[in-house]
Design a protein around this motif. Structure first.
Motif, PDB file in Angstrom:
ATOM      1  N   THR A  42       0.833  -1.191   0.000  1.00 57.15           N
ATOM      2  CA  THR A  42       0.000   0.000   0.000  1.00 57.15           C
ATOM      3  C   THR A  42       0.875   1.251   0.000  1.00 57.15           C
ATOM      4  N   SER A  43       0.506   2.242  -0.794  1.00 51.02           N
ATOM      5  CA  SER A  43       1.162   3.547  -0.801  1.00 51.02           C
ATOM      6  C   SER A  43       2.654   3.384  -1.070  1.00 51.02           C
ATOM      7  N   THR A  44       3.522   3.830  -0.159  1.00 50.78           N
ATOM      8  CA  THR A  44       4.944   3.639  -0.390  1.00 50.78           C
ATOM      9  C   THR A  44       5.278   2.156  -0.514  1.00 50.78           C
ATOM     10  N   GLY A  45       4.547   1.303   0.222  1.00 50.73           N
ATOM     11  CA  GLY A  45       4.719  -0.140   0.080  1.00 50.73           C
ATOM     12  C   GLY A  45       4.287  -0.624  -1.292  1.00 50.73           C
ATOM     13  N   GLY A  46       3.297   0.056  -1.878  1.00 49.57           N
ATOM     14  CA  GLY A  46       2.865  -0.268  -3.231  1.00 49.57           C
ATOM     15  C   GLY A  46       3.938   0.062  -4.255  1.00 49.57           C
ATOM     16  N   ILE A  47       4.639   1.170  -4.042  1.00 45.97           N
ATOM     17  CA  ILE A  47       5.734   1.534  -4.936  1.00 45.97           C
ATOM     18  C   ILE A  47       6.840   0.486  -4.863  1.00 45.97           C
ATOM     19  N   ILE A  48       7.151   0.035  -3.646  1.00 42.94           N
ATOM     20  CA  ILE A  48       8.172  -1.010  -3.490  1.00 42.94           C
ATOM     21  C   ILE A  48       7.711  -2.300  -4.158  1.00 42.94           C
ATOM     22  N   ALA A  49       6.444  -2.678  -3.941  1.00 42.72           N
ATOM     23  CA  ALA A  49       5.905  -3.904  -4.548  1.00 42.72           C
ATOM     24  C   ALA A  49       5.973  -3.822  -6.079  1.00 42.72           C
ATOM     25  N   LEU A  50       5.578  -2.684  -6.634  1.00 45.39           N
ATOM     26  CA  LEU A  50       5.626  -2.505  -8.084  1.00 45.39           C
ATOM     27  C   LEU A  50       7.065  -2.578  -8.592  1.00 45.39           C
ATOM     28  N   GLY A  51       7.977  -1.965  -7.855  1.00 42.71           N
ATOM     29  CA  GLY A  51       9.376  -2.028  -8.268  1.00 42.71           C
ATOM     30  C   GLY A  51       9.892  -3.450  -8.314  1.00 42.71           C
ATOM     31  N   LEU A  52       9.589  -4.228  -7.282  1.00 41.37           N
ATOM     32  CA  LEU A  52      10.014  -5.629  -7.267  1.00 41.37           C
ATOM     33  C   LEU A  52       9.373  -6.402  -8.410  1.00 41.37           C
ATOM     34  N   GLY A  53       8.079  -6.144  -8.639  1.00 36.45           N
ATOM     35  CA  GLY A  53       7.381  -6.843  -9.710  1.00 36.45           C
ATOM     36  C   GLY A  53       7.921  -6.503 -11.080  1.00 36.45           C
ATOM     37  N   MET A  54       8.355  -5.262 -11.276  1.00 34.38           N
ATOM     38  CA  MET A  54       8.843  -4.816 -12.579  1.00 34.38           C
ATOM     39  C   MET A  54      10.318  -5.136 -12.809  1.00 34.38           C
ATOM     40  N   GLY A  55      10.893  -5.882 -11.882  1.00 33.58           N
ATOM     41  CA  GLY A  55      12.245  -6.384 -12.112  1.00 33.58           C
ATOM     42  C   GLY A  55      13.359  -5.623 -11.443  1.00 33.58           C
ATOM     43  N   LEU A  56      13.035  -4.614 -10.630  1.00 30.08           N
ATOM     44  CA  LEU A  56      14.074  -3.894  -9.916  1.00 30.08           C
ATOM     45  C   LEU A  56      14.552  -4.706  -8.718  1.00 30.08           C
ATOM     46  N   THR A  57      15.795  -4.551  -8.381  1.00 29.88           N
ATOM     47  CA  THR A  57      16.275  -5.128  -7.133  1.00 29.88           C
ATOM     48  C   THR A  57      15.851  -4.221  -5.985  1.00 29.88           C
ATOM     49  N   ALA A  58      15.853  -4.758  -4.780  1.00 28.20           N
ATOM     50  CA  ALA A  58      15.535  -3.936  -3.621  1.00 28.20           C
ATOM     51  C   ALA A  58      16.571  -2.830  -3.448  1.00 28.20           C
ATOM     52  N   LYS A  59      17.813  -3.094  -3.816  1.00 33.36           N
ATOM     53  CA  LYS A  59      18.849  -2.069  -3.722  1.00 33.36           C
ATOM     54  C   LYS A  59      18.551  -0.920  -4.683  1.00 33.36           C
ATOM     55  N   GLU A  60      18.053  -1.224  -5.863  1.00 39.69           N
ATOM     56  CA  GLU A  60      17.680  -0.170  -6.813  1.00 39.69           C
ATOM     57  C   GLU A  60      16.501   0.644  -6.291  1.00 39.69           C
ATOM     58  N   ILE A  61      15.561  -0.032  -5.617  1.00 43.25           N
ATOM     59  CA  ILE A  61      14.416   0.678  -5.037  1.00 43.25           C
ATOM     60  C   ILE A  61      14.888   1.583  -3.902  1.00 43.25           C
ATOM     61  N   LEU A  62      15.803   1.109  -3.096  1.00 43.68           N
ATOM     62  CA  LEU A  62      16.365   1.931  -2.030  1.00 43.68           C
ATOM     63  C   LEU A  62      17.067   3.156  -2.616  1.00 43.68           C
ATOM     64  N   SER A  63      17.768   2.984  -3.703  1.00 46.73           N
ATOM     65  CA  SER A  63      18.429   4.115  -4.370  1.00 46.73           C
ATOM     66  C   SER A  63      17.406   5.123  -4.868  1.00 46.73           C
ATOM     67  N   PHE A  64      16.230   4.636  -5.292  1.00 43.16           N
ATOM     68  CA  PHE A  64      15.139   5.523  -5.712  1.00 43.16           C
ATOM     69  C   PHE A  64      14.752   6.449  -4.560  1.00 43.16           C
ATOM     70  N   TYR A  65      14.603   5.888  -3.365  1.00 42.15           N
ATOM     71  CA  TYR A  65      14.241   6.697  -2.203  1.00 42.15           C
ATOM     72  C   TYR A  65      15.352   7.684  -1.855  1.00 42.15           C
ATOM     73  N   GLU A  66      16.607   7.217  -1.939  1.00 43.00           N
ATOM     74  CA  GLU A  66      17.725   8.101  -1.618  1.00 43.00           C
ATOM     75  C   GLU A  66      17.815   9.282  -2.571  1.00 43.00           C
ATOM     76  N   SER A  67      17.686   9.013  -3.849  1.00 42.97           N
ATOM     77  CA  SER A  67      17.903  10.058  -4.849  1.00 42.97           C
ATOM     78  C   SER A  67      16.686  10.934  -5.075  1.00 42.97           C
ATOM     79  N   GLU A  68      15.486  10.357  -4.948  1.00 42.14           N
ATOM     80  CA  GLU A  68      14.272  11.100  -5.294  1.00 42.14           C
ATOM     81  C   GLU A  68      13.498  11.612  -4.082  1.00 42.14           C
ATOM     82  N   GLY A  69      13.743  11.038  -2.903  1.00 44.92           N
ATOM     83  CA  GLY A  69      12.981  11.446  -1.723  1.00 44.92           C
ATOM     84  C   GLY A  69      13.080  12.923  -1.425  1.00 44.92           C
ATOM     85  N   GLN A  70      14.285  13.474  -1.572  1.00 46.93           N
ATOM     86  CA  GLN A  70      14.483  14.897  -1.306  1.00 46.93           C
ATOM     87  C   GLN A  70      13.683  15.761  -2.265  1.00 46.93           C
ATOM     88  N   LYS A  71      13.530  15.313  -3.502  1.00 44.90           N
ATOM     89  CA  LYS A  71      12.798  16.086  -4.501  1.00 44.90           C
ATOM     90  C   LYS A  71      11.287  15.959  -4.292  1.00 44.90           C
TER      91      LYS A  71
END
Length: 311
Positions: A42-71
Motif C-alpha cells: 500500500t502507498s509507499t509499500g505499493g511503490i516497493i511492490a511494483l518495483g520488485l514486480g517490474m524487475g528492480l532489485t531492492a537495492k535499486e528501489i532503495l536508491s530511488f528513495y535516496e535520490s528522489e525522496g528529497q525532490k
C-alpha cells in the motif's frame, strides 16, 4: 509452499522496508522477488511492490528513495505553505517524474510476480484494488501503467492531489483503509487463489511503529481540537492491528512474521532528514532476523508467474 510479502504504507518511511529487503538481497545474493508468490503493498509499500514486480532489485528501489525522496518531499518556504493550506502539501509532479524515469511505460501485466495494490475510489467510496491478471476474470487493471498504479496508491490526502486514472476514476491512497495490507494479502491468497492455509508463509513489513500517545484524552472528554492531530495515528494503529488479526486467524499465527520495530516518534511521512537513519535501521533489523527468515522464505525460488492476460 506459497510465500507472501506484504509492505505497509508510510511515505518516506518506506526507506526502512526498502533497506531491509536490500540487506536481505545482499545476504542471499539474489533478487527478493524470485522467492515470493504474491507481493502486496500500500502507498509507499505499493511503490516497493511494483518495483520488485517490474524487475528492480531492492537495492535499486532503495536508491530511488535516496535520490528522489528529497525532490518529492521538498520543503517549501513558510509563506508558500501558508498559501497552500487549502491545497495539497506537495506537488505530485516530482513523484510522477521519478516514477516515469523508473518504470517507463511498463504495464501491470508485465510484473514478474502476482501483485495486489490497494487504493480507494473517492467517487463511489469503494475500495479499488489494483491486481495483476493472476486470475482469468481479472480484466480491469492489467493494462494500467505501473506509474499510474503507483500514483494512485500513494495519493495520500493532504499530501498529494487525487490521481485520476485513464478511465477517469479518481483514486486516493490505499492507506485510508489498508495501510497495513497483510489482511488483504491473506484474503487474496486463501479466498481468491485458493491456496491452502497450511501452505502459506507470510512476511509482513511495517514502516516502523510508535506507541500511541493520546495524553489526557485517556481520562477527559477532549474535543476535535485535541483529537484532530492524533486521530489518524489512532485509526492507523487500529487498522494495522485488525489486519494482523485477520491474517493470523486465516493463515495461522505460526505462519506470519511481522517486522516493524517500535521506535521513538522521530520519523514522519515526509521526514527526509531521517533517510539515513531509516536505512541503518533497516540494515540492522535484517541482520537480526535473517537467520530465521532464510530458513522459511529463501530456500528455493517461487514458481514462475504467468499472467492470464497480456497486451
Amino acid at each position: 509452499m506459497r510465500r507472501i510479502l506484504s509492505i505497509d504504507g508510510g511515505g518516506i518511511k518506506g526507506v526502512f522496508p526498502a533497506s531491509f529487503l536490500a540487506s536481505l538481497e545482499d545476504a542471499i545474493g539474489d533478487r527478493i522477488a524470485n522467492y515470493f508468490d504474491l507481493i502486496v503493498g500500500t502507498s509507499t509499500g505499493g511503490i516497493i511492490a511494483l518495483g520488485l514486480g517490474m524487475g528492480l532489485t531492492a537495492k535499486e528501489i532503495l536508491s530511488f528513495y535516496e535520490s528522489e525522496g528529497q525532490k518529492i518531499f521538498r520543503q517549501t518556504p513558510i509563506l508558500s505553505n501558508l498559501k497552500r493550506i487549502g491545497s495539497a502539501k506537495y506537488s505530485a509532479k516530482p513523484l510522477q517524474k521519478a516514477l516515469e524515469s523508473t518504470f517507463g511505460d511498463k504495464r501491470l501485466w508485465e510484473s514478474k510476480v502476482r501483485l495486489v495494490i490497494p487504493a480507494m475510489n473517492i467517487d463511489t467510496g469503494e475500495v479499488h484494488v489494483f491486481k495483476t491478471p493472476h486470475k482469468p476474470n481479472y480484466i480491469r487493471d492489467y493494462t494500467e501503467r505501473a506509474v499510474d498504479v503507483a500514483l494512485g496508491t500513494a495519493a495520500a490526502p493532504t499530501f498529494f492531489r487525487t490521481h485520476v486514472t485513464n478511465s477517469g476514476t479518481p483514486i486516493i491512497d490505499g492507506g485510508v483503509w489498508a495501510n497495513n495490507p497483510v489482511g488483504v494479502a491473506v484474503v487474496e491468497a486463501i479466498g481468491v487463489l485458493n491456496w491452502p492455509r497450511d501452505e502459506l508463509k507470510v512476511l509482513s513489513l511495517g514502516c516502523t511503529s510508535t506507541p500511541i500517545h493520546v495524553g489526557v484524552a485517556r481520562f477527559l472528554p477532549m474535543g476535535i481540537g485535541y483529537w484532530g492531530p492524533r486521530i489518524t495515528e489512532v485509526f492507523m494503529a487500529g487498522q494495522s492491528s485488525q489486519a494482523l488479526g485477520t491474517a493470523s486467524l486465516l493463515a495461522g499465527s505460526e505462519n506470519l512474521i511481522r517486522i516493524s520495530p517500535t521506535v521513538p516518534n522521530k520519523y514522519s511521512l515526509d521526514g527526509i532528514k531521517e533517510i539515513r537513519s531509516l536505512m541503518g535501521l533497516g540494515k540492522t533489523e535484517a541482520s537480526k532476523t535473517f537467520r530465521n527468515l532464510d530458513a522459511v522464505f529463501f530456500t528455493e525460488h517461487a514458481e514462475p508467474f504467468v499472467p492470464f492476460r497480456t497486451m
